[in-house]
Structure formats: C-alpha cells, structure tokens
Motif scaffolding. Sequence first.
Motif, PDB file in Angstrom:
ATOM      1  N   ALA A 101       0.864  -1.183   0.000  1.00 47.58           N
ATOM      2  CA  ALA A 101       0.000   0.000   0.000  1.00 47.58           C
ATOM      3  C   ALA A 101       0.897   1.228   0.000  1.00 47.58           C
ATOM      4  O   ALA A 101       1.504   1.573   1.013  1.00 47.58           O
ATOM      5  CB  ALA A 101      -0.892  -0.016   1.240  1.00 47.58           C
ATOM      6  N   PHE A 102       0.999   1.884  -1.170  1.00 44.22           N
ATOM      7  CA  PHE A 102       1.995   2.936  -1.383  1.00 44.22           C
ATOM      8  C   PHE A 102       1.277   4.275  -1.568  1.00 44.22           C
ATOM      9  O   PHE A 102       0.905   4.650  -2.684  1.00 44.22           O
ATOM     10  CB  PHE A 102       2.813   2.553  -2.628  1.00 44.22           C
ATOM     11  N   GLY A 103       1.049   4.975  -0.463  1.00 43.73           N
ATOM     12  CA  GLY A 103       0.343   6.257  -0.542  1.00 43.73           C
ATOM     13  C   GLY A 103      -0.007   6.777   0.841  1.00 43.73           C
ATOM     14  O   GLY A 103       0.551   6.321   1.848  1.00 43.73           O
ATOM     15  N   GLY A 104      -0.965   7.705   0.878  1.00 45.88           N
ATOM     16  CA  GLY A 104      -1.429   8.251   2.154  1.00 45.88           C
ATOM     17  C   GLY A 104      -2.433   7.320   2.810  1.00 45.88           C
ATOM     18  O   GLY A 104      -2.552   6.139   2.445  1.00 45.88           O
ATOM     19  N   GLY A 105      -3.189   7.866   3.769  1.00 43.75           N
ATOM     20  CA  GLY A 105      -4.135   7.048   4.529  1.00 43.75           C
ATOM     21  C   GLY A 105      -5.245   6.455   3.686  1.00 43.75           C
ATOM     22  O   GLY A 105      -5.747   5.363   3.990  1.00 43.75           O
ATOM     23  N   VAL A 106      -5.638   7.143   2.616  1.00 40.04           N
ATOM     24  CA  VAL A 106      -6.701   6.612   1.763  1.00 40.04           C
ATOM     25  C   VAL A 106      -6.248   5.300   1.123  1.00 40.04           C
ATOM     26  O   VAL A 106      -6.939   4.276   1.183  1.00 40.04           O
ATOM     27  CB  VAL A 106      -7.103   7.653   0.684  1.00 40.04           C
ATOM     28  N   ILE A 107      -5.057   5.319   0.534  1.00 40.99           N
ATOM     29  CA  ILE A 107      -4.510   4.103  -0.094  1.00 40.99           C
ATOM     30  C   ILE A 107      -4.279   3.019   0.959  1.00 40.99           C
ATOM     31  O   ILE A 107      -4.637   1.852   0.763  1.00 40.99           O
ATOM     32  CB  ILE A 107      -3.181   4.433  -0.833  1.00 40.99           C
ATOM     33  N   GLY A 108      -3.693   3.406   2.096  1.00 37.54           N
ATOM     34  CA  GLY A 108      -3.408   2.422   3.157  1.00 37.54           C
ATOM     35  C   GLY A 108      -4.667   1.716   3.609  1.00 37.54           C
ATOM     36  O   GLY A 108      -4.676   0.495   3.808  1.00 37.54           O
ATOM     37  N   ASP A 109      -5.758   2.472   3.747  1.00 37.66           N
ATOM     38  CA  ASP A 109      -7.006   1.883   4.244  1.00 37.66           C
ATOM     39  C   ASP A 109      -7.656   0.962   3.216  1.00 37.66           C
ATOM     40  O   ASP A 109      -8.049  -0.156   3.535  1.00 37.66           O
ATOM     41  CB  ASP A 109      -8.004   2.991   4.631  1.00 37.66           C
ATOM     42  N   VAL A 110      -7.776   1.441   1.975  1.00 35.40           N
ATOM     43  CA  VAL A 110      -8.495   0.618   0.982  1.00 35.40           C
ATOM     44  C   VAL A 110      -7.644  -0.569   0.533  1.00 35.40           C
ATOM     45  O   VAL A 110      -8.134  -1.702   0.420  1.00 35.40           O
ATOM     46  CB  VAL A 110      -9.028   1.466  -0.213  1.00 35.40           C
ATOM     47  N   ALA A 111      -6.344  -0.346   0.318  1.00 35.38           N
ATOM     48  CA  ALA A 111      -5.467  -1.450  -0.083  1.00 35.38           C
ATOM     49  C   ALA A 111      -5.347  -2.449   1.064  1.00 35.38           C
ATOM     50  O   ALA A 111      -5.315  -3.667   0.846  1.00 35.38           O
ATOM     51  CB  ALA A 111      -4.091  -0.924  -0.488  1.00 35.38           C
ATOM     52  N   GLY A 112      -5.305  -1.938   2.294  1.00 37.47           N
ATOM     53  CA  GLY A 112      -5.243  -2.815   3.470  1.00 37.47           C
ATOM     54  C   GLY A 112      -6.497  -3.671   3.573  1.00 37.47           C
ATOM     55  O   GLY A 112      -6.430  -4.861   3.890  1.00 37.47           O
ATOM     56  N   PHE A 113      -7.639  -3.072   3.273  1.00 33.99           N
ATOM     57  CA  PHE A 113      -8.903  -3.814   3.316  1.00 33.99           C
ATOM     58  C   PHE A 113      -8.895  -4.941   2.281  1.00 33.99           C
ATOM     59  O   PHE A 113      -9.312  -6.076   2.558  1.00 33.99           O
ATOM     60  CB  PHE A 113     -10.075  -2.856   3.048  1.00 33.99           C
ATOM     61  N   VAL A 114      -8.384  -4.632   1.101  1.00 33.73           N
ATOM     62  CA  VAL A 114      -8.312  -5.647   0.044  1.00 33.73           C
ATOM     63  C   VAL A 114      -7.342  -6.763   0.457  1.00 33.73           C
ATOM     64  O   VAL A 114      -7.647  -7.948   0.316  1.00 33.73           O
ATOM     65  CB  VAL A 114      -7.912  -4.986  -1.299  1.00 33.73           C
ATOM     66  N   ALA A 115      -6.185  -6.388   1.023  1.00 33.43           N
ATOM     67  CA  ALA A 115      -5.214  -7.406   1.464  1.00 33.43           C
ATOM     68  C   ALA A 115      -5.823  -8.291   2.557  1.00 33.43           C
ATOM     69  O   ALA A 115      -5.565  -9.489   2.613  1.00 33.43           O
ATOM     70  CB  ALA A 115      -3.938  -6.741   1.984  1.00 33.43           C
ATOM     71  N   ALA A 116      -6.652  -7.701   3.416  1.00 33.92           N
ATOM     72  CA  ALA A 116      -7.246  -8.470   4.524  1.00 33.92           C
ATOM     73  C   ALA A 116      -8.263  -9.488   4.034  1.00 33.92           C
ATOM     74  O   ALA A 116      -8.481 -10.506   4.689  1.00 33.92           O
ATOM     75  CB  ALA A 116      -7.922  -7.507   5.511  1.00 33.92           C
ATOM     76  N   THR A 117      -8.875  -9.215   2.880  1.00 35.72           N
ATOM     77  CA  THR A 117     -10.007 -10.039   2.462  1.00 35.72           C
ATOM     78  C   THR A 117      -9.727 -10.921   1.238  1.00 35.72           C
ATOM     79  O   THR A 117     -10.358 -11.965   1.080  1.00 35.72           O
ATOM     80  CB  THR A 117     -11.227  -9.135   2.153  1.00 35.72           C
ATOM     81  N   TYR A 118      -8.803 -10.508   0.379  1.00 44.51           N
ATOM     82  CA  TYR A 118      -8.530 -11.304  -0.828  1.00 44.51           C
ATOM     83  C   TYR A 118      -7.920 -12.649  -0.409  1.00 44.51           C
ATOM     84  O   TYR A 118      -6.945 -12.681   0.363  1.00 44.51           O
ATOM     85  CB  TYR A 118      -7.572 -10.547  -1.759  1.00 44.51           C
ATOM     86  N   LEU A 119      -8.486 -13.739  -0.856  1.00 47.91           N
ATOM     87  CA  LEU A 119      -8.037 -15.095  -0.474  1.00 47.91           C
ATOM     88  C   LEU A 119      -7.943 -15.242   1.050  1.00 47.91           C
ATOM     89  O   LEU A 119      -7.040 -15.885   1.566  1.00 47.91           O
ATOM     90  CB  LEU A 119      -6.669 -15.420  -1.111  1.00 47.91           C
ATOM     91  N   ILE A 154     -16.943  -0.312   6.995  1.00 46.84           N
ATOM     92  CA  ILE A 154     -16.714  -1.714   6.647  1.00 46.84           C
ATOM     93  C   ILE A 154     -15.207  -1.935   6.694  1.00 46.84           C
ATOM     94  O   ILE A 154     -14.460  -1.273   5.977  1.00 46.84           O
ATOM     95  CB  ILE A 154     -17.261  -2.032   5.245  1.00 46.84           C
ATOM     96  N   GLY A 155     -14.773  -2.819   7.569  1.00 49.13           N
ATOM     97  CA  GLY A 155     -13.322  -2.957   7.685  1.00 49.13           C
ATOM     98  C   GLY A 155     -12.929  -4.148   8.531  1.00 49.13           C
ATOM     99  O   GLY A 155     -13.736  -5.026   8.817  1.00 49.13           O
ATOM    100  N   ALA A 156     -11.662  -4.137   8.909  1.00 49.59           N
ATOM    101  CA  ALA A 156     -11.126  -5.255   9.675  1.00 49.59           C
ATOM    102  C   ALA A 156      -9.929  -4.768  10.478  1.00 49.59           C
ATOM    103  O   ALA A 156      -9.439  -3.660  10.267  1.00 49.59           O
ATOM    104  CB  ALA A 156     -10.677  -6.351   8.712  1.00 49.59           C
ATOM    105  N   PHE A 157      -9.510  -5.601  11.402  1.00 55.01           N
ATOM    106  CA  PHE A 157      -8.201  -5.409  12.024  1.00 55.01           C
ATOM    107  C   PHE A 157      -7.266  -6.354  11.290  1.00 55.01           C
ATOM    108  O   PHE A 157      -7.497  -7.574  11.299  1.00 55.01           O
ATOM    109  CB  PHE A 157      -8.250  -5.754  13.515  1.00 55.01           C
TER     110      PHE A 157
END
Length: 361
Positions: A101-119, A154-157
Amino acid sequence: MKKVNVRLGAGYDILIGAGLLAQAGSCLRDIGLGGKAVVVTNPTVKRLYGDTFEKGLSAAGFQVSTSIVDDGEEHKSLETATRLYTELSDFRAERKTPLLAFGGGVIGDVAGFVAATYLRGIPLVQVPTTLLAQVDSSIGGKVAINYGQLKNKIGAFYQPKLVISDINLLKTLTPQEMSDGLAETIKYGIIQDRELFAYLGSHLSEVLACDEGALETIVYHAAKAKADVVAQDELDLGFRNILNFGHTIGHGVESASGFKTGHGRAVSIGMVAACEIAVRMGLFSRSELNRLENLLLRAGLPVRIPNLTVEQIMPLMRHDKKIARGKFKFILPKAIGDVFITDAVSPSLVEQVIIDLNEKT
Ligand SMILES: NC(=O)c1ccc[n+]([C@@H]2O[C@H](COP(=O)([O-])OP(=O)(O)OC[C@H]3O[C@@H](n4cnc5c(N)ncnc54)[C@H](O)[C@@H]3O)[C@@H](O)[C@H]2O)c1
Ligand SMILES: [Zn+2]
C-alpha cells in the motif's frame, strides 16, 4: 535508519529513514517475501516516486503489477475494492503475494482492506507517503472502506507484515498536508511522550524545513507512541481511546463545518478545547495549555473554533453509546505526556468552552 517493533500478532517492524524507498525490495526479502508483488498507489504518488519504488523492487527480483486508485476520500470505496480484487485475480496473485500500500491514509485503508479479504488475507506491507500515514494510519491494523455516508464502516483489524516509512517522501507534501500530520504528531506528545512535545517545541522550524534528522526523530517518536498504545489494545476495546484525544469536540467541528475544517485542523482545535476543559476543572495548568497553543500556531494550525455555534457542534460530537445520554467521553490531560479517560465532564462546561473558544468571542 530507526526501527520500531510493534508487539501485535507475530510482531512487525516499522522502518523509518531517509531513502528507504529504493531499498524496499531488499527489506521485503529480509522478511521472507519474494516472487510477485502488487503495488497499490495513486496517480500523484506514482508520478513522483513510482519509478524509484518499482526499480528497487525489480532489482530485488520481484515481478511487479501496479494498480492505481484515483486521489480522494471518495475512492476509499467498495467499488475500488472490487476493481482491485479483479486486478489481483488477473495478475494471478496467490496467498503469498504481498500487497504494497503505497500512498497516504486513503490508499493504506483501501489497499489494506483488500489485502485483509482477498483469499482470506495476503501479506500487507504499508509504505506510507504522508506524515499522517507515517505516524497514524499505517500503524495498528485498522483497514476500512467507506460505505455511503458511513465513514470507515466496513473494515477489519489486519496487521501489516512491515511498515516502510521513507521520510524523504514528505518533502513534496503541501504545507497544509504537513500541518495536518503535525496535529496528530503533537497529539502523541500530549498523550504519551513529553520528550516528543519538547523536541517539537525546539525543532519545529527544522521539521517544517523538512530537515531529515528532525523528520526521522518525530516520525520515530510518534510511531513508537502509537505502536505502544495499540499493542496494549489491539481490538480497540478501551485503552486505544486515548488516541482520540482532541477528537471529541474536534469531530463536532469537522462535521459541523461540512468538512471545510479538515481533520488535522479540527483535531488541533479539539485538543485546545479538551485542555481548556481540563484547566477549568483544575486538572491541568494554563501555562501548559499556552505552550500547546503556541506550538499549534507555529505549526500552522488553528486554535479557535471557526464561526460555528454550540447548537451546530454539540450534536455532531463523538458520542460513546455505552455512556448515558447527554454525557461525553473525554480524554483529558493531567500534564503534557499524561492523559486519562473520563465521562465526568458536565455538558454545561463543554458548552461554555465551545462558546468561549469561538474565534468571534
Ligand atoms: N487506519 C487508520 O488507523 C487511520 C487513522 C487515521 C486516518 N485514517 C484515514 O486516512 C485518510 C487520510 O489520510 P491522508 O491524510 O494521508 O490523506 P490522503 O491519502 O488523501 O493523502 C493526502 C494527499 O496527499 C497526496 N500525497 C500522498 N503522498 C504524497 C507525497 N509524498 N507527496 C505529495 N503528495 C502526496 C495524496 O495524493 C493526496 O492528495 C482518511 O481516509 C482517514 O480515514 C486511517
Ligand atoms: Zn485523527
């Protein structure tokens, strides 16, 4: 380079230093990652730093695919997440493929959400590029998207495997983005780290001039403060609340202004208001409050409420549903570096402080 270890899950490091971006590939190798890697970034960050990052990753043997998310809070959405899932799938990303996740908080949050849920979860590496992201959003594992009007609902830890904070990237932030990040940095000084507060007081001009030593010092202290707090309360069940210092009235001001007063600015005002409440309750000294106001002003932050009424602000203040109606949970200082959580602040005192701190009074 400085290092902070976050004691959550298996534990992970936050690396802080000048020029780390070019070495990111070898940092990833050091923690056992290899093969394919997916970078999620935005057009601004890609234009400024994309080549350096991708070259370093390729040189370390990674096969890189880059996904772009347009700039802006509105792209922290389910639509963006859905598109990223498709791009990951097209790239044949696997359980071991890291998402960076290469960016500010917006990228960190959405990319982090995708990493948490993909597979059901792929390795996440945060490479934060704003001061706010380096001292706040990349640490602690909260990942989220907005849903309609519901922010972060909608999110996760989901803890990252590594955080790489290259302080050189902060040199291209606008003064406003810098001061927004400084509001949260100053917050850590008050809730946890008196030394950081003193350092900011004596080195603010170096920080604002993006001196590398000064930036490395403040990002290190702030990241350590956040890491220490979240490690004691991973799932935000109690102690993490101290991170909301300045956010109770701050949230009311931010919302009542229709988000014209941005988050960092609202938190600056909220911190002054919380300290003013503490002074009037006989808990905190006025001279310490003066030191805080002085520092915020020098950091380019507001210390008075813009032209908004109590009636506009109070209903939008952050409520705690567990607390009886009409009461607010406040984080109040006893001294710089020492705060506590209380629900014993009378609504009439809150009201009076809001009136007295209005810039028109
Ligand atoms: N997960 C958490 O714990 C947590 C904590 C706090 C905030 N947040 C979230 O963080 C978000 C705000 O983050 P932000 O303030 O970083 O905003 P942002 O991600 O929108 O970035 C701000 C602006 O800076 C630009 N930018 C980024 N890096 C740059 C660089 N190095 N040089 C020049 N420009 C650059 C971006 O393109 C953008 O326009 C909000 O969505 C908020 O909800 C999350
Ligand atoms: Zn905040």
